[in-house]
Design a protein around this motif. Sequence first.
Motif, PDB file in Angstrom:
ATOM      1  N   GLU A 238      12.509  21.558   1.280  1.00 33.80           N
ATOM      2  CA  GLU A 238      12.460  22.979   1.615  1.00 33.80           C
ATOM      3  C   GLU A 238      11.081  23.405   2.122  1.00 33.80           C
ATOM      4  N   ALA A 239      10.046  22.641   1.797  1.00 31.41           N
ATOM      5  CA  ALA A 239       8.697  22.988   2.232  1.00 31.41           C
ATOM      6  C   ALA A 239       8.593  22.835   3.745  1.00 31.41           C
ATOM      7  N   THR A 240       7.986  23.835   4.397  1.00 30.71           N
ATOM      8  CA  THR A 240       7.847  23.827   5.855  1.00 30.71           C
ATOM      9  C   THR A 240       6.422  24.176   6.235  1.00 30.71           C
ATOM     10  N   THR A 241       5.910  23.480   7.244  1.00 33.05           N
ATOM     11  CA  THR A 241       4.582  23.763   7.766  1.00 33.05           C
ATOM     12  C   THR A 241       4.700  24.639   9.003  1.00 33.05           C
ATOM     13  N   TYR A 242       3.895  25.705   9.026  1.00 32.98           N
ATOM     14  CA  TYR A 242       3.908  26.648  10.145  1.00 32.98           C
ATOM     15  C   TYR A 242       2.547  26.661  10.826  1.00 32.98           C
ATOM     16  N   ARG A 243       2.546  26.779  12.147  1.00 35.31           N
ATOM     17  CA  ARG A 243       1.299  26.793  12.904  1.00 35.31           C
ATOM     18  C   ARG A 243       0.848  28.234  13.161  1.00 35.31           C
ATOM     19  N   LEU A 244      -0.393  28.515  12.754  1.00 33.55           N
ATOM     20  CA  LEU A 244      -1.020  29.817  12.991  1.00 33.55           C
ATOM     21  C   LEU A 244      -2.166  29.627  13.971  1.00 33.55           C
ATOM     22  N   ALA A 245      -2.085  30.272  15.133  1.00 32.32           N
ATOM     23  CA  ALA A 245      -3.078  30.090  16.190  1.00 32.32           C
ATOM     24  C   ALA A 245      -4.103  31.216  16.183  1.00 32.32           C
ATOM     25  N   SER A 246      -5.366  30.844  16.386  1.00 32.90           N
ATOM     26  CA  SER A 246      -6.448  31.816  16.562  1.00 32.90           C
ATOM     27  C   SER A 246      -7.361  31.340  17.680  1.00 32.90           C
ATOM     28  N   HIS A 247      -7.768  32.259  18.549  1.00 35.71           N
ATOM     29  CA  HIS A 247      -8.692  31.892  19.619  1.00 35.71           C
ATOM     30  C   HIS A 247     -10.140  31.985  19.160  1.00 35.71           C
ATOM     31  N   TYR A 248     -10.383  32.525  17.963  1.00 38.46           N
ATOM     32  CA  TYR A 248     -11.751  32.624  17.446  1.00 38.46           C
ATOM     33  C   TYR A 248     -12.231  31.273  16.924  1.00 38.46           C
ATOM     34  N   GLN A 249     -13.559  31.105  16.937  1.00 38.94           N
ATOM     35  CA  GLN A 249     -14.136  29.816  16.568  1.00 38.94           C
ATOM     36  C   GLN A 249     -14.024  29.553  15.081  1.00 38.94           C
TER      37      GLN A 249
ATOM     38  N   VAL B 287       5.918  27.555   1.881  1.00 30.83           N
ATOM     39  CA  VAL B 287       5.393  28.071   3.148  1.00 30.83           C
ATOM     40  C   VAL B 287       3.955  27.581   3.279  1.00 30.83           C
ATOM     41  N   ASP B 288       3.771  26.574   4.103  1.00 28.90           N
ATOM     42  CA  ASP B 288       2.469  25.939   4.295  1.00 28.90           C
ATOM     43  C   ASP B 288       1.967  26.291   5.701  1.00 28.90           C
ATOM     44  N   ILE B 289       1.005  27.217   5.769  1.00 29.30           N
ATOM     45  CA  ILE B 289       0.495  27.683   7.057  1.00 29.30           C
ATOM     46  C   ILE B 289      -0.778  26.933   7.409  1.00 29.30           C
ATOM     47  N   GLN B 290      -0.771  26.268   8.565  1.00 30.27           N
ATOM     48  CA  GLN B 290      -1.934  25.537   9.048  1.00 30.27           C
ATOM     49  C   GLN B 290      -2.604  26.324  10.168  1.00 30.27           C
ATOM     50  N   LEU B 291      -3.903  26.580  10.032  1.00 28.07           N
ATOM     51  CA  LEU B 291      -4.650  27.380  10.998  1.00 28.07           C
ATOM     52  C   LEU B 291      -5.230  26.496  12.102  1.00 28.07           C
ATOM     53  N   TYR B 292      -4.920  26.846  13.333  1.00 31.07           N
ATOM     54  CA  TYR B 292      -5.466  26.161  14.512  1.00 31.07           C
ATOM     55  C   TYR B 292      -6.437  27.121  15.196  1.00 31.07           C
ATOM     56  N   GLU B 293      -7.729  26.788  15.099  1.00 27.13           N
ATOM     57  CA  GLU B 293      -8.780  27.697  15.567  1.00 27.13           C
ATOM     58  C   GLU B 293      -9.276  27.324  16.960  1.00 27.13           C
TER      59      GLU B 293
END
Length: 337
Positions: free
Chosen positions: A26-37, A61-67
Amino acid sequence: MKKCNVFFMVIAICLAAVFALNGAAEATTYRLASHYQAGYFVNNGFRRMAERIKKDTNGKVDIQLYESGQLGGYEQVFQEVMRGTIDMQANFATSRFNKKFEIGFTPGLASGYDQIERLLNRNSPFCKFMESAYKECDGVVYIGSFLDTIAGCSIAKGTNIKNPFDTSNKNCQLRVVSINSARKYYSALGYQLVTIPYAEVFTSMQTGILGGDSGSGPEGVYLTFKDVVGSYIEYQNLFFTLDFVISKNVWDTFDDKTKKIIYDAFDAEAINVAKDSRTSYKEYIDLMKKANIKIVTPNKEQLAFMDGVARKEAWPVCEKHTGKKIFEEISEYLSKK
């Protein structure tokens, strides 16, 4: 008897393994995008928010931050969020997708940190309006807005603005963000507006082609333009935010409990990010002073005058897209103590 106990123990272990596997599935990884450094305080707020959401959903709910724009520029990413190919975004809401977004960058909407923080409260007319505006962009759900910074004007060395807080001719070529209401405001204050790419600002100020820039807060000015800036004018009534938006395809998969966890985690971090914004603002104002950059600060009367200019000149430009009612509601909301 012992054989029965062993049998039941084996069954219990098997069931526990099955439940564990189901939980993991049931665990899912979600991609969170940011244009900031990476390392910027607003991104740090999103990262803390993601950690809290993961903890409170027991890892589901596992949110991974892509900076640093790893997933693309913010306009490109927003389109992908609408399509559902990117899950979440720290978005800089541009009027390209909805002209109503211009309200977020209209001068005089709120002045100073106290008012701006109240304005970004989830129950404010502003946030409810933004929620409605985002609904008009198919496929996106608006969660809220983190405060980034209050933007002022960085003026090039050798350029002297004698009367920064009135409407007299400033004799200064100023680069202004490409937002019609903001451009109208700075034009009314007496600046001559210039449109050049952000990447060319440093060289243009260095060579005297450009007299100043209006698109950054103290941190951005110090880190990017310190060597070519002679003074910094604190106008204090134009601010920038990063909005947390989620693809509707993703949002609709969450149950009510999970949605509440996300809202609560965001609201908790909004308070922390606002504090970090204040700290960053003061820190970089102090650093600019140490770098012999003159800081020009308005008094209450001057700030009130500039707010009046914004209401008279800038608000009607935005009202063409938003209507007048929202500005009246925001004014009434902020006037209450």
